[in-house]
Scaffold this motif. Structure first.
Motif, PDB file in Angstrom:
ATOM      1  N   LEU A   1       0.899  -0.878   0.043  1.00 26.06           N
ATOM      2  CA  LEU A   1       0.042   0.012  -0.261  1.00 26.06           C
ATOM      3  C   LEU A   1       1.163   1.099  -0.032  1.00 26.06           C
TER       4      LEU A   1
ATOM      5  N   LEU B   1      -0.529   6.718   2.924  1.00 26.79           N
ATOM      6  CA  LEU B   1      -1.334   7.864   3.378  1.00 26.79           C
ATOM      7  C   LEU B   1      -1.584   9.076   4.224  1.00 26.79           C
TER       8      LEU B   1
ATOM      9  N   VAL C   1      -3.549  15.276   0.724  1.00 25.76           N
ATOM     10  CA  VAL C   1      -5.169  15.314  -0.206  1.00 25.76           C
ATOM     11  C   VAL C   1      -4.570  14.604  -1.806  1.00 25.76           C
ATOM     12  N   GLU C   2      -4.048  16.070  -2.525  1.00 25.73           N
ATOM     13  CA  GLU C   2      -3.951  15.148  -3.865  1.00 25.73           C
ATOM     14  C   GLU C   2      -3.003  14.512  -4.436  1.00 25.73           C
ATOM     15  N   ASP C   3      -2.437  14.303  -3.001  1.00 24.35           N
ATOM     16  CA  ASP C   3      -1.356  13.174  -3.171  1.00 24.35           C
ATOM     17  C   ASP C   3      -1.944  11.692  -3.171  1.00 24.35           C
ATOM     18  N   LEU C   4      -3.050  11.379  -2.326  1.00 21.78           N
ATOM     19  CA  LEU C   4      -3.559   9.861  -1.974  1.00 21.78           C
ATOM     20  C   LEU C   4      -3.243   9.012  -3.163  1.00 21.78           C
ATOM     21  N   PRO C   5      -3.093   7.577  -3.054  1.00 24.58           N
ATOM     22  CA  PRO C   5      -3.218   6.972  -3.952  1.00 24.58           C
ATOM     23  C   PRO C   5      -4.569   6.496  -4.176  1.00 24.58           C
ATOM     24  N   GLU C   6      -5.210   6.153  -5.860  1.00 23.99           N
ATOM     25  CA  GLU C   6      -5.815   6.241  -6.588  1.00 23.99           C
ATOM     26  C   GLU C   6      -5.794   4.702  -6.843  1.00 23.99           C
TER      27      GLU C   6
ATOM     28  N   PHE D   1      -4.584  -0.599  -4.367  1.00 23.50           N
ATOM     29  CA  PHE D   1      -5.546  -1.523  -3.943  1.00 23.50           C
ATOM     30  C   PHE D   1      -5.788  -3.176  -4.172  1.00 23.50           C
ATOM     31  N   GLY D   2      -5.511  -3.115  -5.353  1.00 23.68           N
ATOM     32  CA  GLY D   2      -6.136  -4.731  -5.627  1.00 23.68           C
ATOM     33  C   GLY D   2      -5.130  -5.726  -5.062  1.00 23.68           C
TER      34      GLY D   2
ATOM     35  N   PHE E   1      -2.492  -6.272  -2.660  1.00 22.55           N
ATOM     36  CA  PHE E   1      -2.982  -5.802  -1.648  1.00 22.55           C
ATOM     37  C   PHE E   1      -4.194  -6.299  -0.940  1.00 22.55           C
ATOM     38  N   MET E   2      -5.088  -6.253  -1.779  1.00 29.68           N
ATOM     39  CA  MET E   2      -6.458  -6.921  -0.805  1.00 29.68           C
ATOM     40  C   MET E   2      -6.225  -8.663  -1.679  1.00 29.68           C
TER      41      MET E   2
ATOM     42  N   SER F   1     -11.558  -1.858  -5.928  1.00 28.15           N
ATOM     43  CA  SER F   1      -9.985  -1.060  -6.360  1.00 28.15           C
ATOM     44  C   SER F   1     -10.585  -0.368  -7.120  1.00 28.15           C
TER      45      SER F   1
ATOM     46  N   GLY G   1     -10.927   3.700  -5.424  1.00 29.42           N
ATOM     47  CA  GLY G   1      -9.893   4.550  -6.053  1.00 29.42           C
ATOM     48  C   GLY G   1     -10.153   5.903  -7.390  1.00 29.42           C
TER      49      GLY G   1
ATOM     50  N   LYS H   1     -10.514  14.584  -4.343  1.00 25.51           N
ATOM     51  CA  LYS H   1      -9.437  15.092  -4.615  1.00 25.51           C
ATOM     52  C   LYS H   1     -10.522  16.777  -5.057  1.00 25.51           C
TER      53      LYS H   1
ATOM     54  N   MET I   1      -9.333  -2.751   4.960  1.00 28.80           N
ATOM     55  CA  MET I   1      -8.403  -3.148   4.281  1.00 28.80           C
ATOM     56  C   MET I   1      -7.807  -2.170   3.686  1.00 28.80           C
TER      57      MET I   1
END
Lengths: 151, 111
Positions: free
Chosen positions: A103, A106, A110-115, A118-119, A121-122, B56, B60, B67, B90
């Motif tokens: 991951l 975090l 905010v503007e640098d949060l990952p989009e 996640f896949g 990782f889950m 995901s 996203g 944003k 998670m």
């Protein structure tokens, strides 16, 4: 579109074309059958999450959103787990290895949060016995999802 | 995908009228959120009570929507169903969003 479900054993088999709506239909069919066999809603939701991530990754990356190619799914339900084998004939994983699925931080503006990111990782968080192998131009992904720990 | 937008004073509640936000609709969702949050009140609450499933890509798209909020405003969430809640926990995205059990409590509680 889809092949018929299982044969005489407990396995559920699908062959689906590589596109997002076929993934949706397959997940809906898997829901109907697995809930019918006693998997509870919450546990199915977790299975659905993993299957959605795996199948969408194949559509987007292995087949590069081309809309061409097929994906084979085989699901076997046991008392304690769902075992899955997924096959596709698309591009191999980079270096023929599974992504680490780390991951992104975090602790960022905010503007640098990952989009994304996640896949895997889950998938890695939920599955057990996750193995990938490439043979004769086919990607094989195997994993199990423990059902007993899911509420 | 339909959005229902209601205003409670200075609070805007956007209810997603779809049972999935997944790879098939993530881009559409993001585009609609861009319009929906363009002129907002003081708070925007995304009501996900009808959404049984996100993947995901959907997650996203919700981060992307955050944003898009003008003037550094936060996007708040309400009504997470079981699997949606699981995805947020998670991935630890539950630490990024203010999450309310439902719209009523979201409207009553200041962020």
């Amino acid at each position: 579109m889809h092949s018929a479900q299982g044969q005489d054993d407990h396995a559920l088999r699908f062959v689906l074309p590589s596109n997002p709506s076929a993934v949706r239909e397959t997940l809906a069919e898997a829901r109907t059958v697995l809930i019918g066999r006693g998997v509870n809603e919450s546990a199915f939701g977790t299975c659905e999450l993993v299957l959605a991530e795996v199948l969408n990754n194949i559509v987007e990356h292995a087949y590069n959103d081309s809309g061409e190619g097929h994906i084979k799914v085989e699901l076997t339900l046991n008392d304690q787990e769902l075992a899955a084998r997924i096959e596709d004939s698309g591009t191999a994983m980079p270096d023929e290895q599974l992504p680490t699925g780390a991951l992104a931080s975090l602790d960022v503006p905010v503007e640098d949060l990952p989009e994304g990111g996640f896949g895997w990782f889950m998938i890695r968080s939920i599955t057990q016995e996750l193995t990938y192998r490439r043979k004769d131009g086919v990607n094989f992904l195997d994993f199990t999802i423990p059902l007993s720990e899911l509420g | 995908m339909n959005f229902l937008t209601q205003t409670h004073g200075s609070i805007e509640v956007i209810t997603v009228d779809a049972d999935r936000i997944d790879a098939a609709v993530a881009i559409q969702f993001k585009d609609q959120m861009r319009e929906a949050v363009a002129e907002t009140g003081d708070r925007v609450i995304l009501n996900l009570e009808n959404v049984a499933f996100i993947d995901s890509s959907g997650l996203g798209a919700i981060v992307a929507a955050m944003k898009l909020m003008p003037d550094g405003k936060k996007l708040e969430l309400a009504g997470l169903t079981t699997t949606v809640d699981k995805v947020f926990r998670m991935t630890r995205m539950d630490s990024i969003f203010a999450i309310h059990s439902d719209v009523d409590s979201a409207v009553q509680n200041a962020a």
